[in-house]
Design an enzyme around this catalytic site. Structure first.
Site, PDB file in Angstrom:
ATOM      1  N   GLU A  32       0.873  -1.171   0.000  1.00 16.33           N
ATOM      2  CA  GLU A  32       0.000   0.000   0.000  1.00 16.33           C
ATOM      3  C   GLU A  32       0.912   1.224   0.000  1.00 16.33           C
ATOM      4  OE1 GLU A  32      -3.703   1.741   2.641  1.00 16.33           O
ATOM      5  OE2 GLU A  32      -2.824  -0.186   3.154  1.00 16.33           O
ATOM      6  N   ARG A 263       4.368 -13.116   9.783  1.00 15.56           N
ATOM      7  CA  ARG A 263       5.095 -11.862   9.589  1.00 15.56           C
ATOM      8  C   ARG A 263       6.448 -11.937  10.270  1.00 15.56           C
ATOM      9  NH1 ARG A 263       1.226  -7.518   8.645  1.00 15.56           N
ATOM     10  NH2 ARG A 263       2.660  -5.876   9.243  1.00 15.56           N
ATOM     11  N   LYS A 273       3.907   0.795   9.424  1.00 11.61           N
ATOM     12  CA  LYS A 273       4.079   2.053   8.689  1.00 11.61           C
ATOM     13  C   LYS A 273       3.439   3.219   9.434  1.00 11.61           C
ATOM     14  CE  LYS A 273       2.696   0.177   4.901  1.00 11.61           C
ATOM     15  NZ  LYS A 273       2.102  -0.049   3.581  1.00 11.61           N
TER      16      LYS A 273
END
Ligand code: ATP
Ligand code: MG
Length: 554
Positions: A32, A263, A273
């Site tokens: 993203e 992850r 982020k």
């Protein structure tokens, strides 16, 4: 890059290939564009690009920009740069999720026509009300579920045309209001949002939800395996539902297929982020590429090599359940590499002056020292030696502790690659601090062994006071004090855990003359001190990438 070790994703794909021998493995990396990539994304990149490469397949780069908030072309450019830096390439397969908005819209209309979607009128507040959203034992309720097809089609079109305010209507997939998986309780697949899109401008005021858009994007690009992190596992039934109910020709039945992996989590490192953006926006750090940031550009500026990061990812492996990796493993990967490749140089963090009283004033002689004892081809360089020198404060003790073999009153020590010197007296400033250490040197033996066979145990590094240059050193520590980021209490914020000693600025350090023309980003081992590189933004600053020695396992 290092190949990822055999893992459960490969097992899945091997099985798929056994059933579909003609299939060409195709993956995608879908960031993203709302921030810079961090080291966690590097893991996803290794999984996505690495898997495609292993099977002789393809991997697309796709900007997941369906959510218009906070997306920016600055991030798109930075993402591309960082991926190339790691050595991955998408050829001509660069896409934007927003390029499919038209198709997304048409496919949503098709779902309405098949009675598989409807326009709902519940407000956001009602959505959260147990009366409508239900709970574990009660199904959800929507009074609008049986809205006639024509009416939903008309409302959906008018939503698109901007006739309604935000939140007034949503489009929901008609799946199962009683499902034990809340993702399947008639999820919202479109909502109204009056936000300008970084590429589409104001063309759209309805935007598809990730869970609807993503499987469509994958299917349109003929992705076979959509590899993503574990938090999407419970969304997988919805991924499959969308895939199976929108018709995109050209894909095998049951593909694309979503596979989830754990992850990357690292001690003392927050890989989010949102948090990293907060640090940038509030000025806690000096930009996305601050050398303390776990972003790829931050690691690069700090002096990490792409190969050491890839080595780290391959050492940590791909697993199906979450774990926490010690940040010292990353540091160890860098050390292993630079120990072989980095030229050795001398820097003195806290210089104190040494005067060789028996050495002639004004004389310079040169000692040849190795550029890298681990690399025969690295050659040698000449270090100037003069009467006045610097050594590091930590290599001198006025009151030496037991077994201290460095510079001490009446003791002998080897100046690395040069003479053996003996400390004769200590000259003090008025405040009692050391002004200079006065020594005599064993000039007979040069840089060889003493002729009488006596043993000198310590060796310390030094620089000529006449030739040394000034430098500022930036020494880094962990950016946060929270060993396991997932231990953060709910009533606290990550910003409550910023390490006040994450950056230590050492002014007045001395470096050898050869370092004056170092290129920004070039890595060195400063002997007995650490791995450093010249900062790319601040003149005269060297970043310590990692200290020389590791405390791992101690
Ligand atoms: P963040 O929480 O930092 O914003 P994100 O998952 O929202 O991360 P995306 O840009 O959506 O960021 O991520 C692109 C891809 O990278 C996704 O497939 C995501 O699963 C993966 N990814 C993100 N963080 C990690 C991580 N720590 N380890 C492995 N993969 C990750
Ligand atoms: Mg995301």
């Amino acid at each position: 890059m290092e190949e990822l070790a055999k893992n459960f994703i490969y097992d899945f794909i091997d099985k798929d290939l056994a059933d579909h021998p003609e299939m060409k493995v195709h993956t995608r990396f879908p960031p993203e564009p709302n921030g810079y990539l961090h080291i966690g994304h590097c893991k996803a990149l290794c999984v996505d690009f690495g898997t495609a490469k292993k099977y002789g397949g393809l991997c697309n780069l796709r900007m997941d920009d369906t959510n218009p908030a906070k997306e920016d072309t600055e991030y798109v450019d930075a993402i591309k740069e960082d991926i190339h830096w790691l050595g991955f390439d998408w050829d001509d397969r660069f896409f934007y999720g927003s390029d499919y908005f038209e198709t997304d819209y048409e496919l949503a209309c098709d779902l309405i026509k098949k009675e598989l979607a409807y326009v709902c009128e519940l407000s956001a507040e009602e959505f959260r009300d147990p009366k409508y959203c239900g709970d574990l034992t009660h199904p959800a309720v929507s009074p609008y579920r049986d809205r006639p097809i024509e009416e939903s089609l008309d409302l959906f079109e008018r939503m698109k045309n901007g006739e309604f305010p935000e939140g007034k209507y949503t489009l929901r997939a008609k799946i199962d209001l009683a499902s034990g998986n809340f993702c399947m309780r008639d999820p919202v697949i479109y909502r109204i949002k009056y936000v300008e899109h970084h590429r589409q401008g104001t063309k759209w005021c309805i935007f598809p939800m990730y869970d609807f858009a993503h499987p469509i994007q994958d299917a349109l690009e003929h992705v076979t395996h959509s590899l993503c992190s574990l938090e999407y596992e419970i969304h997988r039934p919805l991924y499959n539902w969308v895939r199976d109910n929108v018709n995109i020709p050209g894909n095998e039945v049951g593909f694309p297929r979503q596979i989830e992996f754990a992850r990357l989590n690292i001690t003392y490192t927050v890989l989010s982020k949102r948090f990293l953006r907060t640090l940038v926006e509030t000025g806690v750090v000096d930009g996305w590429d601050d050398p303390r940031m776990p972003t790829l550009c931050g690691l690069r500026r700090r002096g990490y090599t792409a190969s050491s990061i890839l080595d780290f990812i391959s050492r940590t492996g791909v697993a199906k359940s979450d774990s926490l990796v010690d940040i010292r493993q990353l540091e160890a990967c860098l050390r292993d590499e630079l120990n072989q490749t980095a030229p050795r140089r001398i820097a003195i963090e806290k210089p104190i002056k040494v005067v060789i009283d028996t050495y002639p004033e004004g004389k310079t002689e040169y000692f040849e020292v190795s550029n890298n004892p681990n690399d025969e081809n690295a050659g040698t360089r000449k270090l100037p030696f003069t009467k006045e020198l610097y050594i590091d404060e930590s290599d001198f003790a006025e009151v030496p502790p037991p077994k201290f073999f460095r510079m001490r009153q009446d003791g002998e020590v080897r100046l690395m690659g040069a003479y053996i010197v003996k400390c004769e007296s200590i000259e003090k400033n008025a405040d009692g601090s050391v002004k200079a250490i006065h020594c005599t040197a064993d000039l007979e033996t040069g840089n060889g062994m003493p002729q009488d066979g006596r043993k000198v145990k310590g060796t310390i590094h030094w620089l000529s006071a006449d030739y040394a240059k000034d430098a500022t050193l930036h020494l880094y520590n962990n950016l946060t004090t929270l060993e396991n980021p997932s231990d953060k209490p709910d009533d606290k914020d990550y910003t409550d855990f910023i390490n006040p000693e994450s950056l230590i600025v050492v002014k007045g350090a001395k470096i050898e003359p050869a370092l004056a023309d170092a290129a920004p980003g070039e890595q060195f081992q400063f002997v007995r001190f650490g791995y450093f590189c010249k900062d790319s933004k601040n003149e005269g600053v060297f970043n310590r990438i990692v200290p020389l020695k590791d405390s791992f396992g101690k």
